[in-house]
Design an enzyme around this catalytic site. Structure first.
Site, short mmCIF file in Angstrom:
data_model
loop_
_atom_site.label_atom_id
_atom_site.label_comp_id
_atom_site.label_asym_id
_atom_site.label_seq_id
_atom_site.Cartn_x
_atom_site.Cartn_y
_atom_site.Cartn_z
N SER A 42 0.84 -1.20 0.00
CA SER A 42 0.00 0.00 0.00
C SER A 42 0.88 1.25 0.00
O SER A 42 0.40 2.35 -0.30
CB SER A 42 -0.92 0.01 1.23
OG SER A 42 -0.17 -0.16 2.42
N LYS A 109 4.39 -11.54 3.20
CA LYS A 109 2.95 -11.73 2.99
C LYS A 109 2.68 -11.94 1.50
O LYS A 109 3.28 -11.27 0.66
CB LYS A 109 2.15 -10.51 3.50
CG LYS A 109 0.64 -10.65 3.26
CD LYS A 109 -0.18 -9.68 4.10
CE LYS A 109 -0.23 -8.28 3.56
NZ LYS A 109 -0.81 -8.15 2.21
N GLU A 178 -9.21 -9.34 4.10
CA GLU A 178 -9.49 -7.92 3.77
C GLU A 178 -10.84 -7.81 3.05
O GLU A 178 -11.18 -8.62 2.17
CB GLU A 178 -8.38 -7.36 2.87
CG GLU A 178 -8.66 -5.91 2.45
CD GLU A 178 -7.48 -5.18 1.84
OE1 GLU A 178 -6.39 -5.77 1.71
OE2 GLU A 178 -7.66 -4.00 1.49
#
Ligand code: KIV
Length: 262
Positions: A42, A109, A178
């Site tokens: 992000s 991740k 998410e």
């Protein structure tokens, strides 16, 4: 400081606290407070002002992870593997090994469920700790034509549960969920024995993660429904800058207190 073992044991206990960080300064502010710092891709949006995460590269992620590791010595750190860096097992292993060799990150991740299980297994069997990520997966934004909330139908919930189980069976130590309807995230969390970490997934996951610039109110253009602002950072910066500009222009800064006189 959390370890893989203590993170796994936290399932069903006090929820894990996770926040993103992209630099040493903010990482040092978060250090030894939250359980996990995520160097999320992000950063491509909130740090690099790009439209999505897809142009983040291994070099960019490694650079930011090195900075975060330098600033946060007492916190478990996870680095997001960027888009295109784990398209097959060999490439994933090569790139994830680079993360361990060149940064102090404790884990990586990976976005994806069943289809990514062989890749997750290739990493975990080679001593690389993996956090999974299912539900709304930002790296799929272009191929899926946008960001879509998941878990709205029984069929979707079943798919998500199968994804979560495949990620766990492949050896992941935790799982980000998410953009998933709360009840679906609850059922996914109940279906696996590794801790789930929610973002926009309601309160029944085993932890929560937020992007620091959303959470501290520095990112104004867009506020997702789930992104509670715990600080109005942008307004505080704006007010401080107005004061600074005024004081410089009126010569009230620097006053004697901030001046070498001999
Ligand atoms: O990139 C990121 O910051 C993330 C979180 C939103 C989980 O993947």
């Amino acid at each position: 400081m959390k370890t893989i073992t203590s993170i796994k044991k936290s399932k069903g206990l006090t929820p894990l606290t996770v926040i993103t960080a992209y630099d040493a300064l903010f990482a040092s502010l978060f250090d030894a407070k939250v359980d996990i710092i995520l160097v999320g891709d992000s950063l491509n949006m909130s740090f690099g002002a790009k439209a999505d995460t897809l142009s983040a590269t291994m070099d960019i992620m490694i650079y930011h992870t090195q900075a975060v590791c330098a600033g946060a010595k007492e916190t478990f750190i996870v680095m997001d593997m960027p888009f295109g860096s784990y398209t097959n097992e060999t490439l994933a292993l090569q790139n994830a090994s680079r993360v361990y060799a060149q940064t102090g990150a404790h884990a990586v991740k990976i976005e994806g469920g069943i289809s990514r299980a062989p890749i997750i297994r290739a990493l975990t069997q080679n001593s690389i700790a993996v956090m999974g990520h299912i539900g709304l997966m930002p790296q799929f934004v272009r191929s899926e034509g946008g960001y879509k909330i998941r878990g709205r139908t029984e069929e979707e919930i079943q798919t998500l549960i199968k994804d979560a189980q495949a990620v766990e069976a492949a050896g992941a130590f935790s799982l980000v969920i998410e953009g998933v309807v709360e009840e679906a995230a609850k059922r996914i969390s109940e279906a696996i024995s590794i801790p789930t970490i929610g973002i926009g997934a309601g309160k029944y996951t085993d932890g929560q993660v937020l992007v620091w610039s959303d959470m501290l109110g520095f990112f104004k253009p867009f506020q997702p429904k789930f992104a509670k602002r715990y600080l109005d950072g942008a307004t505080l910066v704006d007010e401080a800058l107005d004061t600074y500009i005024k004081e410089v222009q009126t010569r009230s800064f620097p006053s004697l207190e901030y001046t070498y006189t001999k």
